[in-house]
Design a protein around this motif. Structure first.
Motif, short mmCIF file in Angstrom:
data_model
loop_
_atom_site.label_atom_id
_atom_site.label_comp_id
_atom_site.label_asym_id
_atom_site.label_seq_id
_atom_site.Cartn_x
_atom_site.Cartn_y
_atom_site.Cartn_z
N LYS A 41 0.83 -1.21 0.00
CA LYS A 41 0.00 0.00 0.00
C LYS A 41 0.86 1.26 0.00
N GLN A 42 2.07 1.14 0.59
CA GLN A 42 3.02 2.26 0.61
C GLN A 42 3.84 2.34 -0.68
N ARG A 43 3.41 1.59 -1.71
CA ARG A 43 4.02 1.59 -3.05
C ARG A 43 5.45 1.04 -3.07
N GLY A 61 0.95 -2.37 -11.31
CA GLY A 61 0.04 -1.61 -12.17
C GLY A 61 -0.13 -2.18 -13.56
N SER A 73 -4.83 -5.77 -0.01
CA SER A 73 -4.28 -4.43 0.03
C SER A 73 -4.92 -3.60 -1.08
N LEU A 74 -5.58 -2.51 -0.69
CA LEU A 74 -6.25 -1.65 -1.67
C LEU A 74 -5.27 -0.61 -2.19
N THR A 75 -4.91 -0.74 -3.46
CA THR A 75 -4.00 0.21 -4.10
C THR A 75 -4.75 1.03 -5.14
N THR A 76 -4.06 1.97 -5.77
CA THR A 76 -4.70 2.81 -6.79
C THR A 76 -5.09 1.99 -8.02
N TYR A 77 -4.44 0.83 -8.22
CA TYR A 77 -4.74 -0.02 -9.37
C TYR A 77 -5.84 -1.04 -9.06
N GLY A 78 -6.16 -1.20 -7.81
CA GLY A 78 -7.16 -2.21 -7.43
C GLY A 78 -6.68 -3.03 -6.24
#
Length: 223
Positions: A124-126, A158, A188-193
């Motif tokens: 989540k912290q990339r 991504g 884990s909810l990320t910007t890509y899903g």
């Protein structure tokens, strides 16, 4: 495809005990619903607190909840403020008196749920997922376990197409019922899903001893 079975459910009564200890004929449905609501509330309010296991024990007039956590300080909060607010929320879900006990997990690196949550938080912290997975794999093996298996799936880095990657070290005998397999899963909810993480940890074979309890279970008290 192979049929996937939850390794914890498969070994209940063999190497691991139940997470909820109670028996009821008439109110089974309401008790089960109450248990699910309690667990979801605790997991929602104690994210990133190293919560490994929730143990629920029912008595005629009270309800005992034992939280096994790697970070008891984060669960308790400053001067006990966090745990008191959680107790107030829990009291709205049940009519019985609720007692909350906090037990510290001594070796969180050998707990599958803790490892899965650690990976999910870093992703989540990339952080690069391969670096995170290999780092957690090495750390878990150093804690003295016999084998680790990790699986991550989703839109990794991504990418347009979702895929799955697995990492394994040591041995993880999922078919051996006496093998102590700890299993953890986290999203884990990320910007890509959503990125899904599963972790299996093998800590050795179960040796049959009378009335043996697993490492997180509290001894039932008869009042």
């Amino acid at each position: 495809m192979g049929q996937k079975v939850n390794p914890i459910g498969l070994r209940i009564g063999i190497t691991r005990s139940w997470d909820s200890i109670w028996y009821e004929k008439k109110k089974y449905k309401s008790f089960l619903t109450e248990d699910i609501k309690i667990r979801s509330l605790l997991q929602k309010n104690l994210t990133n607190s190293g919560l490994v296991r929730i143990f629920i024990e029912r008595f005629p007039e009270r309800l005992n909840i034992t939280l096994n956590t790697a970070k008891p300080g984060m669960v308790i909060g400053q001067k006990g403020a966090k745990i008191e607010s959680i107790k107030k929320k829990l009291s709205k879900l049940s009519q019985k008196q609720i007692n909350v006990n906090i037990v510290e997990v001594k070796k969180p690196e050998s707990s599958a749920q803790f490892v899965a949550e650690s990976i999910a938080y870093q992703i989540k912290q990339r952080m690069p997922f391969r670096k995170v997975m290999k780092q957690e794999l090495r750390r878990t093996m150093r804690s003295g376990v016999e084998g680790v298996k990790m699986c991550i799936s989703g839109r990794l880095n991504g990418a347009d197409m979702a895929r799955r990657e697995s990492y394994k070290e040591g041995k993880v005998p999922l078919h051996t019922l006496r093998g102590k397999i700890d299993y953890g899963v986290k999203e884990s909810l990320t910007t890509y899903g959503l990125i899904g993480i599963k972790v299996w940890i093998y800590t050795g074979n179960h040796i049959a001893v009378s009335e043996e309890e697993d490492k997180y279970t509290v001894q039932r008290r008869v009042d």
